[in-house]
Each structure stands twice: as C-alpha cells, then as structure tokens.
Write a protein that holds these residues in place. Structure first.
Motif, PDB file in Angstrom:
ATOM      1  N   ALA A   1      -8.747   6.559  -4.025  1.00 32.42           N
ATOM      2  CA  ALA A   1      -8.409   6.508  -5.447  1.00 32.42           C
ATOM      3  C   ALA A   1      -7.016   7.078  -5.649  1.00 32.42           C
ATOM      4  CB  ALA A   1      -9.427   7.301  -6.255  1.00 32.42           C
ATOM      5  N   GLY A   2      -6.225   6.381  -6.458  1.00 33.47           N
ATOM      6  CA  GLY A   2      -4.886   6.841  -6.765  1.00 33.47           C
ATOM      7  C   GLY A   2      -3.787   6.206  -5.941  1.00 33.47           C
ATOM      8  N   ARG A   3      -4.142   5.463  -4.897  1.00 30.73           N
ATOM      9  CA  ARG A   3      -3.115   4.813  -4.078  1.00 30.73           C
ATOM     10  C   ARG A   3      -2.748   3.474  -4.706  1.00 30.73           C
ATOM     11  NH1 ARG A   3      -3.734   5.190   1.939  1.00 30.73           N
ATOM     12  NH2 ARG A   3      -3.235   7.319   1.316  1.00 30.73           N
ATOM     13  N   VAL A   4      -1.496   3.327  -5.055  1.00 27.10           N
ATOM     14  CA  VAL A   4      -1.003   2.072  -5.612  1.00 27.10           C
ATOM     15  C   VAL A   4      -1.069   1.010  -4.521  1.00 27.10           C
ATOM     16  CG1 VAL A   4       1.020   0.914  -6.577  1.00 27.10           C
ATOM     17  CG2 VAL A   4       0.507   3.269  -7.233  1.00 27.10           C
ATOM     18  N   HIS A   5      -1.576  -0.170  -4.890  1.00 27.38           N
ATOM     19  CA  HIS A   5      -1.673  -1.256  -3.916  1.00 27.38           C
ATOM     20  C   HIS A   5      -1.682  -2.603  -4.629  1.00 27.38           C
ATOM     21  CE1 HIS A   5      -5.821  -0.417  -5.105  1.00 27.38           C
ATOM     22  NE2 HIS A   5      -6.086  -1.678  -4.810  1.00 27.38           N
ATOM     23  N   ALA A   6      -1.337  -3.638  -3.875  1.00 26.70           N
ATOM     24  CA  ALA A   6      -1.363  -5.005  -4.382  1.00 26.70           C
ATOM     25  C   ALA A   6      -1.618  -5.936  -3.205  1.00 26.70           C
ATOM     26  CB  ALA A   6      -0.040  -5.360  -5.060  1.00 26.70           C
ATOM     27  N   ILE A   7      -2.351  -6.986  -3.476  1.00 32.01           N
ATOM     28  CA  ILE A   7      -2.681  -7.967  -2.447  1.00 32.01           C
ATOM     29  C   ILE A   7      -1.872  -9.226  -2.740  1.00 32.01           C
ATOM     30  CG2 ILE A   7      -4.524  -9.319  -1.398  1.00 32.01           C
ATOM     31  CD1 ILE A   7      -6.417  -7.055  -2.609  1.00 32.01           C
TER      32      ILE A   7
ATOM     33  N   ILE B   1      -2.108   8.325 -10.324  1.00 32.32           N
ATOM     34  CA  ILE B   1      -1.454   7.900  -9.083  1.00 32.32           C
ATOM     35  C   ILE B   1      -1.224   9.087  -8.156  1.00 32.32           C
ATOM     36  CG2 ILE B   1       0.727   7.014  -8.127  1.00 32.32           C
ATOM     37  CD1 ILE B   1       0.876   5.144 -10.553  1.00 32.32           C
ATOM     38  N   ASP B   2      -1.464   8.855  -6.880  1.00 43.53           N
ATOM     39  CA  ASP B   2      -1.124   9.820  -5.835  1.00 43.53           C
ATOM     40  C   ASP B   2       0.284   9.465  -5.361  1.00 43.53           C
ATOM     41  OD1 ASP B   2      -0.799  11.407  -3.607  1.00 43.53           O
ATOM     42  OD2 ASP B   2      -2.572  10.665  -2.556  1.00 43.53           O
ATOM     43  N   TYR B   3       1.244  10.320  -5.656  1.00 36.18           N
ATOM     44  CA  TYR B   3       2.651  10.048  -5.333  1.00 36.18           C
ATOM     45  C   TYR B   3       3.033  10.543  -3.941  1.00 36.18           C
ATOM     46  CZ  TYR B   3       3.032   9.001 -10.287  1.00 36.18           C
ATOM     47  OH  TYR B   3       2.857   8.448 -11.535  1.00 36.18           O
ATOM     48  N   THR B   4       2.066  11.017  -3.170  1.00 39.81           N
ATOM     49  CA  THR B   4       2.358  11.505  -1.822  1.00 39.81           C
ATOM     50  C   THR B   4       2.921  10.370  -0.974  1.00 39.81           C
ATOM     51  OG1 THR B   4       0.492  13.036  -2.014  1.00 39.81           O
ATOM     52  CG2 THR B   4       1.396  12.686   0.188  1.00 39.81           C
ATOM     53  N   LEU B   5       3.999  10.653  -0.264  1.00 38.28           N
ATOM     54  CA  LEU B   5       4.627   9.670   0.614  1.00 38.28           C
ATOM     55  C   LEU B   5       4.116   9.884   2.037  1.00 38.28           C
ATOM     56  CD1 LEU B   5       6.800   7.419   0.854  1.00 38.28           C
ATOM     57  CD2 LEU B   5       8.429   9.246   1.414  1.00 38.28           C
ATOM     58  N   TYR B   6       3.601   8.828   2.641  1.00 35.75           N
ATOM     59  CA  TYR B   6       3.116   8.877   4.018  1.00 35.75           C
ATOM     60  C   TYR B   6       3.978   7.964   4.886  1.00 35.75           C
ATOM     61  CZ  TYR B   6      -1.057  11.048   2.044  1.00 35.75           C
ATOM     62  OH  TYR B   6      -1.912  11.885   1.388  1.00 35.75           O
ATOM     63  N   PRO B   7       4.106   8.275   6.170  1.00 37.41           N
ATOM     64  CA  PRO B   7       4.922   7.420   7.030  1.00 37.41           C
ATOM     65  C   PRO B   7       4.283   6.052   7.288  1.00 37.41           C
ATOM     66  CG  PRO B   7       3.947   9.213   8.301  1.00 37.41           C
ATOM     67  CD  PRO B   7       3.628   9.468   6.859  1.00 37.41           C
TER      68      PRO B   7
ATOM     69  N   SER C   1       0.845  -1.184   0.000  1.00 36.33           N
ATOM     70  CA  SER C   1       0.000   0.000   0.000  1.00 36.33           C
ATOM     71  C   SER C   1       0.883   1.238   0.000  1.00 36.33           C
ATOM     72  CB  SER C   1      -0.915   0.011   1.231  1.00 36.33           C
ATOM     73  OG  SER C   1      -1.737   1.156   1.221  1.00 36.33           O
ATOM     74  N   GLY C   2       0.782   2.044  -1.048  1.00 35.26           N
ATOM     75  CA  GLY C   2       1.553   3.278  -1.131  1.00 35.26           C
ATOM     76  C   GLY C   2       3.018   3.015  -1.436  1.00 35.26           C
ATOM     77  N   PHE C   3       3.799   4.086  -1.303  1.00 39.64           N
ATOM     78  CA  PHE C   3       5.219   4.025  -1.644  1.00 39.64           C
ATOM     79  C   PHE C   3       6.089   3.976  -0.400  1.00 39.64           C
ATOM     80  CE2 PHE C   3       3.269   6.083  -5.361  1.00 39.64           C
ATOM     81  CZ  PHE C   3       3.730   5.229  -6.360  1.00 39.64           C
ATOM     82  N   SER C   4       7.258   3.345  -0.547  1.00 42.07           N
ATOM     83  CA  SER C   4       8.227   3.277   0.548  1.00 42.07           C
ATOM     84  C   SER C   4       9.264   4.395   0.444  1.00 42.07           C
ATOM     85  CB  SER C   4       8.931   1.918   0.552  1.00 42.07           C
ATOM     86  OG  SER C   4       9.615   1.714  -0.673  1.00 42.07           O
ATOM     87  N   LYS C   5       9.322   5.051  -0.686  1.00 45.18           N
ATOM     88  CA  LYS C   5      10.202   6.205  -0.885  1.00 45.18           C
ATOM     89  C   LYS C   5       9.531   7.144  -1.869  1.00 45.18           C
ATOM     90  CE  LYS C   5      13.402   6.075  -4.142  1.00 45.18           C
ATOM     91  NZ  LYS C   5      14.649   5.942  -4.850  1.00 45.18           N
TER      92      LYS C   5
END
Length: 193
Positions: free
Chosen positions: A42-48, A91-97, A3-7
């Motif tokens: 919407a826009g959050r990259v994810h994979a199960i 895609i939402d490229y915002t990085l969250y902790p 879920s989301g980006f790591s960097k």
C-alpha cells in the motif's frame, strides 16, 4: 510497468508534477518479461502499461487513488476524477534502488514470491507429482495455471484438470492437494496466512 519513483520527491513535488503532467517523468519504468514479479505494498505508486498480461494478487480493499490518467476523457468528454490530495498523504515516497522482486526459480520446489500479513504467493514449477499439505492452514488456496496442464486432486477425492490460463479455488477445509503435471506445469499458489 511503472513501480515506485526513479528519483526522490516529496509530497509538494508530487502535487506539482500531477498538475503539470510530468508525474510519469519521476516514476521508475520497467520493461517486463514473463516471470517478472513486483510486490506493491500500500502506498507504492504504480501503473500497468499497454501490452502487459499480469496476474494481480491483492488484499481485499475498496480504495484506489487515481493520481494520473494520461489526459484520457470519459464517456462525457471530461477527464476522470483524480485523487491528488487523498493520495498525497497515502503515498510512500521512499526511494529504492530496485522495485522488482528477485527470486530464483527451482523445479519441483515451492518458491516464495511474496509474503505479507495479507497473503503468501508461491511459484510452483513442477515436472513431477507435488503434494501440498494445508492441514495447518485456515485459508482457501488459489492456483493459477501459468503454463502447461495438470490434474489437481484434494484429500476428499475431488479432482479437476486445468491448463494454462485457468484458476482453481481450493476450499479452506481441504487438508491436502496433489498436483500431477502432464508433463510439466507452472502455477502461482496463493493463500491467506
């Protein structure tokens, strides 16, 4: 689950990483446990990943952009269609902790898990009768029994018994629902609103 980006990356790096098969290297990976919640706007990259048993609540939509397919082949032996360019702008490229939804479970209380303009999802972990009043709602209600068993009765006298793994759709014209656990049960409750 991813879920989301790591960097932090941008659209150009996203395209490059899809092309060179390194997109998974910048996705945030989570080991999942029973009760974990992830809200995916919407826009959050994810994979199960393999081995995940999930309940997915989503708004009605007929759009899914596949950005990576692990080099799998379809029945014709070719890779399935990717939507790299379409997804680039969505895609939402915002990085969250942290992309996990944190909540504190409470027995015999309504615990909100997600609330957005499309739906609200609550957790009900009950060991006594719970009455839910939906008279001010204009929505159906969906109950997914995640643990235990219970009877669900509406204000019209309709009653159904459910157990773990079963789902019940309560019509929008229902005002009151009474859930009677036997002896305890855990539900996800979702409605539009």
């Amino acid at each position: 689950l991813y879920s989301g980006f790591s960097k932090q990356i941008d659209a150009d790096e996203y395209v490059k990483r899809v092309e060179d098969n390194t997109i998974m290297d910048v996705l945030q990976r989570y080991e999942v446990n029973p009760g974990d919640v992830f809200f995916l706007p919407a826009g959050r990259v994810h994979a199960i990943g393999a081995g995940c048993f999930i309940a997915e609540i989503q708004q009605t939509s007929n759009i899914t952009y596949r950005i990576y397919d692990y080099d799998r082949k379809g029945p014709d032996g070719k890779g399935r269609e990717l939507h790299t360019e379409l997804a680039k702008d969505a895609i939402d490229y915002t990085l969250y902790p942290d992309y996990r939804t944190h909540y504190k479970a409470h027995t015999n209380a309504t615990v909100e898990l997600a609330d957005c303009k499309y739906f609200t999802t609550n957790l009900l972990d009950i060991d006594t009768i719970m009455v839910r009043d939906f008279s001010d709602q204009d929505s159906f209600v969906v109950y997914i029994c995640m643990e235990g068993k219970a009877s669900i009765r509406d204000n019209k006298g309709n009653e159904i018994y459910v157990h773990q793994g079963q789902t019940v759709l309560i019509p929008a014209d229902t005002d009151v629902v009474t859930i009677s656990p036997v002896p305890g049960a855990k539900f996800m409750e979702t409605y539009i609103g």
